[in-house]
Every structure is written in structure tokens, then in C-alpha cells.
Design a protein around this motif. Sequence first.
Motif, mmCIF file in Angstrom:
data_model
loop_
_atom_site.group_PDB
_atom_site.id
_atom_site.type_symbol
_atom_site.label_atom_id
_atom_site.label_comp_id
_atom_site.label_asym_id
_atom_site.label_seq_id
_atom_site.Cartn_x
_atom_site.Cartn_y
_atom_site.Cartn_z
ATOM 1 N N ASP A 55 0.784 -1.209 0.205
ATOM 2 C CA ASP A 55 -0.085 0.039 0.146
ATOM 3 C C ASP A 55 0.764 1.236 -0.085
ATOM 4 O O ASP A 55 0.461 2.218 -0.556
ATOM 5 C CB ASP A 55 -0.949 0.129 1.206
ATOM 6 N N GLN A 56 2.041 1.304 0.612
ATOM 7 C CA GLN A 56 2.654 2.532 0.693
ATOM 8 C C GLN A 56 3.875 2.608 -0.212
ATOM 9 O O GLN A 56 4.591 3.695 0.058
ATOM 10 C CB GLN A 56 3.003 2.572 2.480
ATOM 11 N N ASP A 57 4.496 1.903 -0.700
ATOM 12 C CA ASP A 57 5.612 1.686 -1.740
ATOM 13 C C ASP A 57 5.178 2.644 -3.004
ATOM 14 O O ASP A 57 4.442 2.143 -3.667
ATOM 15 C CB ASP A 57 5.992 0.226 -1.853
ATOM 16 N N MET A 58 5.770 3.769 -2.886
ATOM 17 C CA MET A 58 5.377 4.602 -4.059
ATOM 18 C C MET A 58 5.762 4.189 -5.353
ATOM 19 O O MET A 58 5.178 4.583 -6.545
ATOM 20 C CB MET A 58 6.140 6.243 -3.949
ATOM 21 N N ASP A 59 6.718 3.146 -5.591
ATOM 22 C CA ASP A 59 7.044 2.845 -6.829
ATOM 23 C C ASP A 59 6.659 1.081 -7.120
ATOM 24 O O ASP A 59 6.932 0.479 -7.965
ATOM 25 C CB ASP A 59 8.527 2.578 -7.041
ATOM 26 N N GLY A 60 5.849 0.700 -5.929
ATOM 27 C CA GLY A 60 5.435 -0.832 -6.280
ATOM 28 C C GLY A 60 4.061 -1.091 -5.777
ATOM 29 O O GLY A 60 3.240 -0.094 -5.578
#
Length: 213
Positions: A55-60
Motif C-alpha cells: 500500500d505505501q511503496d510509491m513505486d511498487g
Amino acid sequence: MLNALAITLALMAWQAEPGDAYAQLAPDARERLTACDVDAERFDALMQLEHDAFDQDMDGGWRRIAHQDGCEHAAADLLVAYMDHSPHFNPEQPGVIGWHAGQLLAVAGETEQAIPYFEARRVGERDWVLYVDASLAFLRRDRAAAEAARAELAELRPSEEMMAARRQFLADNPNITMPEGFVEQPQNLGVVDRLLACWDMSYADAYSGACLD
């Protein structure tokens, strides 16, 4: 100990049945995911991500799919599937995964589907609840309710601790530009202002402030 054992068994069961959850998706959801390069194998890999990684990984996680043109609804499908199928989703500590699902549905123009996900996140601190109220009012085309929520939100001043944390964030991230008023204003006031300023536009355009460019 029992909770840890239950989680381990659930994860083992998940790993033993690759593709099972994908097969349970509605045909239109699978079609949207396939069009956005998410096959059964990639779907399984996404479902096995830890909560923050998904949910929080900006690139994943789901964001990598949502950033593809026309894949907002597919990303919403992933978020809903994560809540339904991932062994790492804890419904007692759901975070904002459901909120993000609602946002993506709203961006995709699926307003009626988005509203229940927004309503479910109408809990927490007063500033957050007012932000949810303003967002719901936008989707329901109730400008008076949106303006009332905005007026109350604007009166809430962040705590000294929160403002100190925001100043530290800016100091630690000199390459990130935050909106004017980031330190002193209530969280999400800027988003609400964009929704009101771009009232006659879609949620996607109003959220981004397209009318202000």
C-alpha cells in the motif's frame, strides 16, 4: 502464539494454492487486470506483499499499476482483492487500503462503487473525518455539505508536535516540494479546497486541481 500459528497456516495455504484467488475474481476484474499486465502469477506476488509494501511503496504494490494510463479501476480491483485474499491484510488494522480503493474507483468514474469505501473510512481524528465528509459531499454533488466540512476543517490547528514533525520532514527531504501551508494548515485542507474550486469537474480532475493550472 495461536495468532502467529494461524497466520503461518494461512500463508502456507495461500502459497499452496497459486492462482486460486485470481480465479475467484469476477471476469471483468480479470479482464481489467490482464489489460494492465497483471496475470495470475503477478497477482499472486502482489497478494503476498506485506501490508506497507503493497500500500505505501510509491513505486511498487498497487501504485505501479495505478500509474499506467487507464488502469485506475484495475488498481482498485487489486486493493479490493488484497482485503479479501491477502494473508497480510488485518481487518482490525486496515489502514487506508479501502480508502485508496474508493479513490481509484472515483477516479475511474465509478462514483456509486466508491462511496461505500469512503463511508467505511469515516473514523479517526476529527480532521480526517471532515476530509472524508467533504470528499463524500463532492461525490454526492452536495456543495453545502462540502463547504460546511471545509469551514470546520479550516478551524482545526495542527498540534505543535505535528507541526514540528512536518518541519522535520521538509528538512529531511529538501528535494520534495509540499503545498503552501503544509506546516500550519490542517491535513488535507488543500485537497478540499481543490475539490471546491474545481467543483464541476470529475473527481480525478478536481483532486489534482486541473482547473487551477
